[in-house]
Scaffold this active site. Structure first.
Site, PDB file in Angstrom:
ATOM      1  N   GLY A  45       0.756  -1.205  -0.012  1.00  0.00           N
ATOM      2  CA  GLY A  45       0.037  -0.030   0.076  1.00  0.00           C
ATOM      3  C   GLY A  45       0.821   1.146   0.148  1.00  0.00           C
ATOM      4  N   GLN A  50       2.978   9.886   1.308  1.00  0.00           N
ATOM      5  CA  GLN A  50       4.228   9.276   1.267  1.00  0.00           C
ATOM      6  C   GLN A  50       5.049   9.464   0.004  1.00  0.00           C
ATOM      7  OE1 GLN A  50       2.133   5.527   2.282  1.00  0.00           O
ATOM      8  NE2 GLN A  50       4.183   5.124   3.358  1.00  0.00           N
ATOM      9  N   CYS A  98       5.836  -0.058   7.279  1.00  0.00           N
ATOM     10  CA  CYS A  98       5.429   1.300   6.671  1.00  0.00           C
ATOM     11  C   CYS A  98       6.727   1.457   5.974  1.00  0.00           C
ATOM     12  CB  CYS A  98       4.959   2.378   7.681  1.00  0.00           C
ATOM     13  SG  CYS A  98       4.312   3.640   6.630  1.00  0.00           S
ATOM     14  N   LEU A  99       6.422   1.870   4.773  1.00  0.00           N
ATOM     15  CA  LEU A  99       7.423   2.347   3.775  1.00  0.00           C
ATOM     16  C   LEU A  99       8.090   3.440   4.317  1.00  0.00           C
ATOM     17  CD1 LEU A  99       6.085   1.310   0.190  1.00  0.00           C
ATOM     18  CD2 LEU A  99       7.633   0.057   1.553  1.00  0.00           C
ATOM     19  N   HIS A 140      -4.534   1.270   7.361  1.00  0.00           N
ATOM     20  CA  HIS A 140      -3.264   1.903   7.635  1.00  0.00           C
ATOM     21  C   HIS A 140      -3.141   2.929   6.817  1.00  0.00           C
ATOM     22  CE1 HIS A 140       1.247   1.363   7.982  1.00  0.00           C
ATOM     23  NE2 HIS A 140       1.249   2.091   6.778  1.00  0.00           N
ATOM     24  N   GLU A 141      -3.487   2.817   5.320  1.00  0.00           N
ATOM     25  CA  GLU A 141      -3.459   3.863   4.282  1.00  0.00           C
ATOM     26  C   GLU A 141      -4.161   4.972   4.539  1.00  0.00           C
ATOM     27  OE1 GLU A 141      -0.538   3.708   2.465  1.00  0.00           O
ATOM     28  OE2 GLU A 141      -0.326   1.531   3.113  1.00  0.00           O
ATOM     29  N   HIS A 144      -2.893   7.565   6.846  1.00  0.00           N
ATOM     30  CA  HIS A 144      -1.750   8.506   6.189  1.00  0.00           C
ATOM     31  C   HIS A 144      -2.534   9.826   5.715  1.00  0.00           C
ATOM     32  CE1 HIS A 144       2.140   6.785   6.190  1.00  0.00           C
ATOM     33  NE2 HIS A 144       1.377   5.451   5.737  1.00  0.00           N
TER      34      HIS A 144
END
Length: 185
Positions: A45, A50, A98-99, A140-141, A144
């Site tokens: 994701g 991000q 998380c990236l 999660h996404e 953001h």
């Protein structure tokens, strides 16, 4: 085009994002770039903040997790202006990463099932119930897009235990296999 991923400490990760319309400039290319960036980083994701965009858009392809989590099989989405309209009372605690936080993985409690409405990549209205790990990825996404990140959901002691790693991310000393955009020194 593979874009750099903004890491912990970048102000854009804490901003409340703005909704977009179907005439958003180069939307199709942005969607392609986000998927390319996510795949390059071995993610499932990626939210627009991000990659430095304070807009309400995210991409998900959880299909690589389909062998372990059947609900992730073929779960590939573009979600524009998503809104979680319902969360189940039952929750599940599982490890997440998380990236934007390379090298950090922590257990996070999330709703086991959600109902989400959004516009897809063609700006067609969608509404669906998502369960299990797929629901976790969407939650999660979506966080953001509200200026929240997954470490906001961990205990103060776990945050303290990750203080050194978080400091290294802010300093640009995070080790990962993909392009990142740390805070400028």
């Amino acid at each position: 085009m593979i874009l750099p991923i903004y890491t912990y400490g970048q102000p854009v990760l804490r901003e409340k994002t703005e909704p977009i319309t179907k005439d958003y400039p180069d939307l199709g290319q942005l969607i392609t770039d986000m998927f390319d960036t996510m795949y390059n980083a071995d993610g499932v994701g990626l939210a627009a903040p991000q990659i430095g965009r304070s807009i309400q858009m995210l991409v998900i392809d959880a299909s690589p997790l389909g062998t372990d989590f059947i609900e992730c099989k073929d779960f590939k989405r573009v979600m524009i202006n998503p809104e979680i309209i319902e969360k189940s009372d039952d929750t599940i605690s599982l490890e997440e990463g998380c990236l934007s936080f390379p090298g950090i993985h922590e257990k996070v409690v999330r709703a086991a099932r959600i109902r989400v409405k959004y516009m897809d990549g063609n700006f067609e209205a969608k509404e669906e119930t998502v369960e299990g790990f797929a629901a976790r990825v969407v939650q999660h996404e979506c966080e953001h897009l509200d200026g929240n990140v997954f470490i906001d959901n961990i205990s103060p002691i776990r945050k303290q235990l990750n203080k050194g790693k978080l400091g290294n991310i802010i300093k640009g000393n995070a080790s990962c296999s993909y392009r990142i955009k740390p805070i400028k020194k």
